[in-house]
Design a protein around this motif. Structure first.
Motif, PDB file in Angstrom:
ATOM      1  N   HIS A   1       0.830  -1.209   0.000  1.00 19.16           N
ATOM      2  CA  HIS A   1       0.000   0.000   0.000  1.00 19.16           C
ATOM      3  C   HIS A   1       0.865   1.259   0.000  1.00 19.16           C
ATOM      4  O   HIS A   1       0.534   2.239  -0.688  1.00 19.16           O
ATOM      5  CB  HIS A   1      -0.928  -0.010   1.216  1.00 19.16           C
ATOM      6  N   ALA A   2       1.949   1.235   0.749  1.00 11.40           N
ATOM      7  CA  ALA A   2       2.837   2.397   0.763  1.00 11.40           C
ATOM      8  C   ALA A   2       3.438   2.630  -0.619  1.00 11.40           C
ATOM      9  O   ALA A   2       3.514   3.772  -1.099  1.00 11.40           O
ATOM     10  CB  ALA A   2       3.941   2.195   1.802  1.00 11.40           C
ATOM     11  N   ALA A   3       3.861   1.543  -1.270  1.00  8.80           N
ATOM     12  CA  ALA A   3       4.438   1.670  -2.606  1.00  8.80           C
ATOM     13  C   ALA A   3       3.409   2.186  -3.599  1.00  8.80           C
ATOM     14  O   ALA A   3       3.706   3.056  -4.436  1.00  8.80           O
ATOM     15  CB  ALA A   3       4.986   0.318  -3.061  1.00  8.80           C
ATOM     16  N   LEU A   4       2.176   1.659  -3.521  1.00 10.49           N
ATOM     17  CA  LEU A   4       1.127   2.109  -4.434  1.00 10.49           C
ATOM     18  C   LEU A   4       0.789   3.578  -4.199  1.00 10.49           C
ATOM     19  O   LEU A   4       0.613   4.346  -5.159  1.00 10.49           O
ATOM     20  CB  LEU A   4      -0.123   1.244  -4.254  1.00 10.49           C
TER      21      LEU A   4
ATOM     22  N   ALA B   1     -12.934  -4.443   0.977  1.00 10.66           N
ATOM     23  CA  ALA B   1     -13.132  -3.103   0.417  1.00 10.66           C
ATOM     24  C   ALA B   1     -11.801  -2.493  -0.016  1.00 10.66           C
ATOM     25  O   ALA B   1     -11.711  -1.835  -1.061  1.00 10.66           O
ATOM     26  CB  ALA B   1     -13.819  -2.205   1.439  1.00 10.66           C
ATOM     27  N   ALA B   2     -10.746  -2.715   0.770  1.00 11.28           N
ATOM     28  CA  ALA B   2      -9.434  -2.152   0.436  1.00 11.28           C
ATOM     29  C   ALA B   2      -8.897  -2.747  -0.858  1.00 11.28           C
ATOM     30  O   ALA B   2      -8.434  -2.020  -1.754  1.00 11.28           O
ATOM     31  CB  ALA B   2      -8.458  -2.409   1.582  1.00 11.28           C
ATOM     32  N   THR B   3      -8.947  -4.072  -0.969  1.00 11.09           N
ATOM     33  CA  THR B   3      -8.423  -4.722  -2.170  1.00 11.09           C
ATOM     34  C   THR B   3      -9.272  -4.381  -3.386  1.00 11.09           C
ATOM     35  O   THR B   3      -8.739  -4.170  -4.490  1.00 11.09           O
ATOM     36  CB  THR B   3      -8.371  -6.244  -1.962  1.00 11.09           C
ATOM     37  N   THR B   4     -10.574  -4.296  -3.212  1.00 12.36           N
ATOM     38  CA  THR B   4     -11.450  -3.930  -4.327  1.00 12.36           C
ATOM     39  C   THR B   4     -11.195  -2.494  -4.770  1.00 12.36           C
ATOM     40  O   THR B   4     -11.266  -2.183  -5.967  1.00 12.36           O
ATOM     41  CB  THR B   4     -12.923  -4.111  -3.924  1.00 12.36           C
TER      42      THR B   4
ATOM     43  N   MET C   1      -6.418   3.574   3.676  1.00  8.74           N
ATOM     44  CA  MET C   1      -7.257   3.898   4.832  1.00  8.74           C
ATOM     45  C   MET C   1      -8.191   2.733   5.170  1.00  8.74           C
ATOM     46  O   MET C   1      -8.370   2.379   6.343  1.00  8.74           O
ATOM     47  CB  MET C   1      -8.061   5.167   4.549  1.00  8.74           C
ATOM     48  N   LEU C   2      -8.781   2.136   4.149  1.00  9.61           N
ATOM     49  CA  LEU C   2      -9.656   0.989   4.376  1.00  9.61           C
ATOM     50  C   LEU C   2      -8.879  -0.184   4.962  1.00  9.61           C
ATOM     51  O   LEU C   2      -9.391  -0.920   5.819  1.00  9.61           O
ATOM     52  CB  LEU C   2     -10.338   0.584   3.070  1.00  9.61           C
ATOM     53  N   ARG C   3      -7.645  -0.353   4.509  1.00  8.37           N
ATOM     54  CA  ARG C   3      -6.825  -1.442   5.049  1.00  8.37           C
ATOM     55  C   ARG C   3      -6.529  -1.203   6.523  1.00  8.37           C
ATOM     56  O   ARG C   3      -6.576  -2.144   7.334  1.00  8.37           O
ATOM     57  CB  ARG C   3      -5.521  -1.546   4.253  1.00  8.37           C
TER      58      ARG C   3
END
Length: 652
Positions: free
Chosen positions: A414-417, A503-506, A494-496
């Motif tokens: 997530h940080a990289a994205l 929801a986060a992955t979607t 944030m969702l993660r």
């Protein structure tokens, strides 16, 4: 044994995953917005896209389903199935872009559904859902289905053959499926779905039929990938003792019944070419063996440097490639428990899926790292890598509260994205800002640098031609992409952090989807440079207005790939000046080849005499033609550095 549950396309059990109705709605919407909506534009592109469409058109109009022809010349380097499918679509929908690309778009949907079913039976509903959305939103799957090439169809049939092999060897795998990984109390437990039992004959014959169709799609490289993977898998697991379940004798007959007739007929009908060679030498030796060794005749392919070959897979599998470190860490941590269990007859379907797909993906990547290659050759490895990655994501989500290592690598992704998203958004906003005073120019080709990276033999070469002013033609797609990258990754993170994992992955998938929609809009803006349909339209307009005769001779300067869309949209044979090259070379040596090849001397001697001539000149050959014809050329139309010239003034 009776079916353990009725057959259904998507998972009936949704423990740990989204409800089937919600999953179907999301997957269907992604496919419609990203792939189906893109079927209508841009027009067919020059080079492979329109060249292959010409071959399919010849099949549809002549009824010859054996010998491929481009501009009347034998085109013997390709297997026929993709062209049969497009020829059928031509009969149903007419000769247009929609018909050309429809089989590929349908293959994307089928590949996503196959990935969903495989992951569902091996791991569970959540992994199945993630696998399907990752197939639909990966950059490489989108990019390499914009043109008419067989990789998506090959991927579908090879994956189907491997899945059928696994099901044939373990028809009752649901009775011995291993337990799911433990998950926290606040997360629903995911478990593999109960398999639909199809009987002892269904999957073995699906295996052999799929393998035959893979051969008819891409050639005998399909056998290398399948049997190379199967040999290692059967040896490691000891399942070679169960060889009778694969029905090799009757299945082999089915394979030959499907795959052999075309090869035999093509060999019998195409003899007497270059140096006495015919189809068998050209197709089997030149296109398979010599291509692998980098000695194919003619040599018109580049080989990516090793560092690019491997690193570009981070782009093709983006954004899901950011989770590859998590996948590697998960595999390394489970090696001691999973690998020995693969040798056990009671090993789970999930364990054997990991082994089979890991071997298959590794074989493809290593094979093409040694062979000549294009960026999209490793496409069949995408589904295996994505499925294994999604299994790792699901496991990390279900152990998020108790497994600090997995949690760390999920946060890293997530940080990289988010970081990449910010950088991409800044770059796009900067491009928009610096071009804010530039007027919109419909023909983006006039604003590009034309750097010729890789001599344009690599599929991504034109991206290096972008300049600051070119953003004036890309404002809408650049703004959409900037919006996606600026907001989407942050919301997903944030969702993660709130542990709303699905929801986060979607959200990551939705971010990628918006970016791919923007990329398609940009792709359409590039069409004046990548396609020559506007030149074909101009010729037809001149004929309709009686400014030129319908007997006007149409010529292309250089290789036919430079202007292959002109021949397709005009639906007529064109002559090639200094174009006896690349894919036209071998077919031109047959005695019955039409006399469409001219030299510079032929052009000079006939220019201005006889019937009017219209000569299409690609950007790469403008200097050559200027030197050859000088002031004897009259420009009819120019676009993106390309020109349509004639040898006398147009009729009033």
């Amino acid at each position: 044994m009776k079916p353990s549950e009725p057959f259904s396309i998507l998972a009936r059990s949704f423990a740990g995953g989204p409800r089937p109705r919600n999953a179907a709605l999301i997957l269907g919407s992604l496919w419609l917005l990203i792939f189906f909506a893109a079927l209508f534009a841009p027009p067919l592109l020059d080079d492979a896209d329109a060249t292959h469409a010409q071959a399919a058109r010849a099949m549809a109009t002549t009824g010859d389903l054996v010998t491929l022809r481009v501009d009347g010349i034998r085109y013997l380097e390709k297997a026929p199935l993709p062209y049969w499918l497009v020829a059928l679509c031509f009969r149903l929908f007419g000769f247009n872009t929609f018909a050309v690309h429809l089989p590929q778009v349908l293959a994307v949907a089928l590949l996503a559904l196959l990935g969903h079913r495989w992951a569902n039976q091996a791991f569970g509903a959540r992994t199945a859902f993630y696998t399907a959305i990752s197939v639909l939103t990966s950059a490489g799957v989108f990019l390499f289905t914009r043109i008419f090439i067989p990789e998506i169809t090959l991927s579908l049939f090879l994956a189907a053959a491997l899945f059928a092999m696994l099901k044939s060897l373990q028809p009752n795998h649901d009775l011995i499926a291993g337990p799911a990984d433990p998950s926290p109390q606040d997360l629903p437990r995911e478990s593999p779905a109960v398999a639909w039992y199809a009987g002892p004959y269904f999957y073995p014959y699906v295996l052999w039929a799929s393998l035959a169709l893979a051969v008819l799609t891409k050639g005998f490289v399909a056998l290398v990938f399948f049997f190379g993977t199967a040999f290692f898998y059967l040896l490691v697991t000891g399942d070679y003792k169960l060889w009778r379940r694969l029905k090799p004798f009757t299945g082999g007959l089915l394979f030959l019944a499907i795959a052999a007739p075309w090869h035999i007929l093509a060999g019998l009908r195409n003899t007497g070419g270059m140096n006495g060679h015919g189809f068998f030498w050209f197709y089997f030796i030149n296109e398979h063996v010599l291509r692998f060794l980098g000695r194919r005749i003619p040599r018109d392919y580049n080989k990516l440097p090793a560092y690019l070959f491997w690193s570009l897979h981070l782009v093709w599998l983006f954004p899901w490639s950011l989770f590859l470190p998590l996948t590697a860490i998960t595999a390394w941590r489970k090696r001691r428990s999973s690998l020995p269990s693969a040798f056990s007859p009671a090993s789970s379907f999930a364990t054997r899926t990991v082994l089979l797909l890991g071997v298959f993906a590794a074989l493809i990547l290593v094979f093409f790292s040694l062979s000549t290659n294009q960026e999209y050759y490793t496409f069949p490895a995408y589904l295996p890598i994505l499925l294994l990655t999604c299994a790792a994501i699901t496991r990390a989500e279900q152990t998020y509260s108790v497994d600090s290592t997995s949690r760390r690598w999920v946060r890293f992704a997530h940080a990289a994205l988010t970081l990449l998203g910010v950088l991409f958004a800044i770059a796009l906003i900067y491009g928009l800002w610096t071009s804010r005073h530039e007027a919109f120019v419909p023909d983006i080709g006039d604003l590009l640098a034309h750097r010729g990276v890789g001599d344009y033999t690599l599929s991504m070469s034109h991206l290096f031609d972008l300049t600051g002013p070119s953003f004036a033609a890309l404002r809408l797609p650049a703004a959409l992409a900037a919006l996606a990258f600026a907001i989407g990754p942050t919301i997903a993170w944030m969702l993660r952090m709130q542990r709303r994992h699905i929801a986060a992955t979607t959200t990551i998938a939705f971010t990628s989807a918006l970016f791919l929609i923007a990329a398609h809009i940009a792709f359409v803006r590039f069409s004046p440079m990548l396609s020559s349909k506007t030149f074909a339209d101009r010729i037809q307009q001149l004929e309709d207005n009686s400014r030129i005769s319908r007997d006007t001779e149409i010529l292309l300067y250089g290789d036919q790939s430079y202007g292959s869309s002109i021949a397709f949209y005009l639906d007529r044979q064109v002559s090639l000046v200094e174009g006896r090259t690349t894919s036209m070379l071998f077919g031109s040596t047959f005695p019955d080849a039409p006399r469409i090849f001219l030299t510079n001397a032929d052009l000079l001697s006939s220019w201005g005499t006889g019937e009017r001539k219209l000569l299409f000149v690609p950007l790469e050959r403008r200097d050559d033609v200027d030197h050859l014809l000088g002031s004897r050329q009259i420009i009819v139309q120019e676009a993106s550095g390309k020109a349509l010239i004639t040898d006398r003034p147009l009729d009033r």
